[in-house]
Design an enzyme around this catalytic site. Structure first.
Site, PDB file in Angstrom:
ATOM      1  CB  ALA A   1     -13.473  58.572  90.521  1.00  0.00           C
TER       2      ALA A   1
ATOM      3  CD  GLN B   1     -13.508  62.767  84.049  1.00  0.00           C
ATOM      4  OE1 GLN B   1     -14.195  62.143  83.233  1.00  0.00           O
ATOM      5  NE2 GLN B   1     -13.551  64.087  84.136  1.00  0.00           N
ATOM      6  CB  SER B   2     -17.718  57.932  88.378  1.00  0.00           C
ATOM      7  OG  SER B   2     -18.701  56.914  88.306  1.00  0.00           O
ATOM      8  CG  ASN B   3     -16.645  55.503  82.706  1.00  0.00           C
ATOM      9  OD1 ASN B   3     -16.505  56.465  81.958  1.00  0.00           O
ATOM     10  ND2 ASN B   3     -15.627  54.732  83.076  1.00  0.00           N
TER      11      ASN B   3
ATOM     12  CB  CYS C   1     -21.292  59.192  88.548  1.00  0.00           C
ATOM     13  SG  CYS C   1     -20.864  58.594  90.212  1.00  0.00           S
TER      14      CYS C   1
END
Ligand SMILES: *Cc1c(COP(=O)(O)O)cnc(C)c1O
Length: 324
Positions: free
Chosen positions: A70, A72-74, A76
């Site tokens: 997403a 807001q992926s942590n 990534c």
């Protein structure tokens, strides 16, 4: 374990009591393990997985990490940081549309100089293989990391965390009967159930489902069970886990993935106010909300010792101001 591992985090992460939160409910005893403090670019649970994933990538001579999630992926954000530490590239495939003023994790992805592609519909890393093909045509040697870093290599990070925690319990003055945490792509969960067996951790492992997983291949419990069995094989032990050994709660999905409701709002507020600990809007807020509901419903005995695993994610808060 013979698996290559590239050091990225600060370990062991601390375990602390949450006395004021426990008193607020009149028991059980509550503890928290701070995997939000793993140290890599604001921390989180993906750091442990990435130590093994990056180790594997480098041992194969790869020079470009590719993953997705997403906006807001942590996961990534921590992958972009891992690539920066090792001095290799990072390409991300994010769900949604390009953003003019990036905030939260997306801002950090850019600061960490990841190359970002957008894919409107997909936020679970669909299309990574195609992107890897394109990146190899550009002359890089890509290493594809699946959604959430959740394959058997990534799960090794939580096999090893179970050993770390077993040691903390042995040398500390607290027993742990239950571990409660946010479970979403399965690597943390699978690693913990394998690590529990390998490191003789007595606690029961309780995963709180964060995402609906409908129509996305195997049902989630089955996905975790299969991944746990594969992870065991990778550790050189043959354990075939049974479905009932994967403890999951899927009644806390609210309005869906990443949608903040009253459960998350109350949990984030109480934990901040009573413990000075910051949870995140997507994962740990929901998992703590579930733990609070289970405590209120007397699901656990007042004599139990419960450890909440803080898996990180707070950078996303800054993209959720309007909803909190
Ligand atoms: C990814 C993530 C989780 C879920 O872990 P999985 O191994 O994907 O199940 C939980 N909390 C946070 C903050 C995360 O970023």
């Amino acid at each position: 374990m013979p698996h290559p591992r590239y050091p990225l985090g600060f370990f062991p992460t601390p375990v602390m009591p949450m006395k004021r939160l426990a008193a607020h409910f009149g028991g059980p005893a509550l503890y928290i393990k701070r995997d939000d403090q793993t140290g890599l670019a604001l921390g989180g649970n993906k750091t442990r997985k990435l130590e093994f994933l990056l180790g594997d990538a480098l041992s194969r001579g790869r020079n470009m990490l590719i993953t997705g999630g997403a906006a807001q992926s942590n996961h990534c954000r921590q992958t972009a940081a891992a690539a920066a530490v090792a001095g290799i590239g990072c390409t991300l495939l994010l769900g949604g549309d390009p953003v003019n003023e990036p905030d939260g994790n997306l801002l950090l992805d850019e600061l960490l100089s990841a190359t970002i592609y957008w894919d409107k519909e997909n936020q679970r890393g669909e299309g990574l293989e195609e992107l890897a093909e394109q990146v190899s045509q550009e002359g890089f040697k890509p290493y594809v990391i699946p959604y959430g870093g959740s394959n058997a290599t990534g799960a090794l990070g939580y096999v090893s965390m179970a050993g770390e925690l077993a040691e903390q319990i042995r040398t500390g003055d607290y027993p742990v009967d239950h571990i409660v945490f946010a479970s979403s792509s399965g690597g943390t969960h699978a690693g913990l159930v394998v690590g529990k067996e390998l490191h003789d951790l007595k606690a029961q492992i309780h995963g709180i489902c964060i995402d609906k997983h409908e129509g996305k291949g195997l049902p989630y419990r089955e996905m975790v069970r299969v991944l746990a069995s594969e992870t065991a094989v990778k550790c050189g032990v043959d354990i075939q886990f049974k479905a009932h050994e994967i403890i999951l709660y899927d009644e806390y999905l609210g309005e869906g993935y990443g949608v903040v409701g009253d459960t998350e709002r109350e949990a984030i507020g109480l934990t901040a106010r009573l413990e000075g600990i910051i949870l995140d809007p997507v994962y740990t807020g929901r998992a703590m909300g579930a733990l609070i509901d289970l405590i209120r419903g007397n699901h656990f005995s007042k004599k139990d010792h419960i450890l909440f695993l803080h898996t990180g994610g707070a950078p996303a808060l800054f993209a959720y101001g309007a909803e909190l």
